[in-house]
Design a protein around this motif. Structure first.
Motif, PDB file in Angstrom:
ATOM      1  N   LYS A   2       1.103  -6.107  -7.113  1.00 16.28           N
ATOM      2  CA  LYS A   2       1.322  -7.233  -6.196  1.00 16.28           C
ATOM      3  C   LYS A   2       1.693  -6.653  -4.835  1.00 16.28           C
ATOM      4  O   LYS A   2       2.533  -5.760  -4.744  1.00 16.28           O
ATOM      5  N   ILE A   4       2.774  -8.166  -1.009  1.00 14.79           N
ATOM      6  CA  ILE A   4       3.037  -9.375  -0.222  1.00 14.79           C
ATOM      7  C   ILE A   4       3.945  -9.023   0.952  1.00 14.79           C
ATOM      8  O   ILE A   4       4.832  -8.176   0.821  1.00 14.79           O
TER       9      ILE A   4
ATOM     10  N   GLU B  60       8.871  -0.544  -7.328  1.00 18.51           N
ATOM     11  CA  GLU B  60       9.126  -1.624  -6.371  1.00 18.51           C
ATOM     12  C   GLU B  60       9.304  -0.933  -5.027  1.00 18.51           C
ATOM     13  O   GLU B  60      10.245  -0.166  -4.843  1.00 18.51           O
ATOM     14  N   MET B  61       8.411  -1.197  -4.120  1.00 19.85           N
ATOM     15  CA  MET B  61       8.408  -0.457  -2.856  1.00 19.85           C
ATOM     16  C   MET B  61       8.446  -1.406  -1.669  1.00 19.85           C
ATOM     17  O   MET B  61       7.920  -2.521  -1.731  1.00 19.85           O
ATOM     18  N   PHE B  62       9.036  -0.921  -0.601  1.00 17.95           N
ATOM     19  CA  PHE B  62       9.078  -1.661   0.667  1.00 17.95           C
ATOM     20  C   PHE B  62       8.537  -0.738   1.749  1.00 17.95           C
ATOM     21  O   PHE B  62       9.015   0.396   1.900  1.00 17.95           O
ATOM     22  N   ILE B  63       7.550  -1.207   2.498  1.00 22.37           N
ATOM     23  CA  ILE B  63       6.962  -0.385   3.554  1.00 22.37           C
ATOM     24  C   ILE B  63       7.820  -0.527   4.805  1.00 22.37           C
ATOM     25  O   ILE B  63       7.805  -1.572   5.468  1.00 22.37           O
ATOM     26  N   ALA B  79      -1.392  -1.839   2.458  1.00 21.05           N
ATOM     27  CA  ALA B  79      -0.080  -2.471   2.656  1.00 21.05           C
ATOM     28  C   ALA B  79       0.520  -1.947   3.955  1.00 21.05           C
ATOM     29  O   ALA B  79       0.432  -0.748   4.238  1.00 21.05           O
ATOM     30  N   ASP B  83       5.562  -5.118   4.113  1.00 19.78           N
ATOM     31  CA  ASP B  83       5.013  -5.503   2.806  1.00 19.78           C
ATOM     32  C   ASP B  83       5.866  -4.915   1.689  1.00 19.78           C
ATOM     33  O   ASP B  83       6.434  -3.824   1.830  1.00 19.78           O
ATOM     34  N   VAL B  84       5.916  -5.631   0.575  1.00 18.76           N
ATOM     35  CA  VAL B  84       6.483  -5.070  -0.643  1.00 18.76           C
ATOM     36  C   VAL B  84       5.347  -4.880  -1.643  1.00 18.76           C
ATOM     37  O   VAL B  84       4.368  -5.638  -1.639  1.00 18.76           O
ATOM     38  N   VAL B  85       5.479  -3.848  -2.466  1.00 15.02           N
ATOM     39  CA  VAL B  85       4.452  -3.505  -3.445  1.00 15.02           C
ATOM     40  C   VAL B  85       5.122  -3.391  -4.805  1.00 15.02           C
ATOM     41  O   VAL B  85       6.100  -2.648  -4.961  1.00 15.02           O
ATOM     42  N   PHE B  86       4.608  -4.143  -5.766  1.00 18.42           N
ATOM     43  CA  PHE B  86       5.112  -4.055  -7.143  1.00 18.42           C
ATOM     44  C   PHE B  86       4.020  -3.489  -8.029  1.00 18.42           C
ATOM     45  O   PHE B  86       2.902  -4.009  -8.062  1.00 18.42           O
ATOM     46  N   ILE B  87       4.335  -2.411  -8.738  1.00 17.45           N
ATOM     47  CA  ILE B  87       3.412  -1.808  -9.697  1.00 17.45           C
ATOM     48  C   ILE B  87       4.079  -1.876 -11.062  1.00 17.45           C
ATOM     49  O   ILE B  87       5.122  -1.254 -11.283  1.00 17.45           O
TER      50      ILE B  87
END
Lengths: 116, 116
Positions: A2, A4, B60-63, B79, B83-87
């Motif tokens: 995801k 966002i 759980e990442m934050f750019i 991203a 943006d936040v990225v969930f894997i």
């Protein structure tokens, strides 16, 4: 996977005397299948502040933008963009935004705690 | 409470063919008394990339800055800052920096995983 933009997640707004000027977003959480911790992003408006409190889980924060002041053991400490802030379990703490620009904090939280 | 600029934490540098152009920092971890998760900050230089792999914990990442590309299920996704990225657990993934500016990612991790 995801991806966002954090501002596209619905915010909860805190506006009481106890805690005001805060927009809080759970950007990754249990609803996504995140088992071990969630990720929140907090925006503190100029003059905004959180409640002074403590709890039995730690805080780990990253200042994405702006400058915040953090209360710990009777004093206020300043943290700026790119700083990380660690608050151990059970330490009383509070956050405020003393400046004229938005303070944006990335604040993951252990899943044993309420997401907000 | 601990406050530190993330660049003041010693970095581990990855420079092999498998993963290169990465400076990795554990900015809050078990050494600080963080029990549930740690916080890492990764800088990807232009052209840098991580190893393609999977594991049984989520990301759980934050750019914080820049733009990254994230591999998931046969495709690359972009991203950008904010943006936040969930894997999810067990999903194969890889990160690369396709641009000319530094890519900076805040990446907390469950304490059941190695910090780096």
């Amino acid at each position: 996977m995801k991806i966002i933009q954090y501002t596209n997640v619905n915010a909860v707004h805190y506006g009481s005397e106890e805690a005001k000027g805060i927009a809080a977003r759970v950007v990754i959480g249990k609803n996504d299948g995140a088992e071990n911790f969630c990720m929140r992003v907090f925006e503190f408006s100029p003059g905004g502040y959180s409640r002074r409190h403590s709890h039995d889980w730690e805080h780990e924060m990253f200042i994405h933008s702006g400058r915040g002041e953090f209360y710990s053991e009777g004093q206020w400490y300043s943290a700026i963009t790119g700083d990380v802030v660690f608050i151990p379990s059970n330490e009383e703490h509070q956050i405020r935004n003393p400046d004229e620009e938005l303070l944006i904090i990335v604040c993951p939280l252990a899943s044993k705690a309420p997401e907000l």
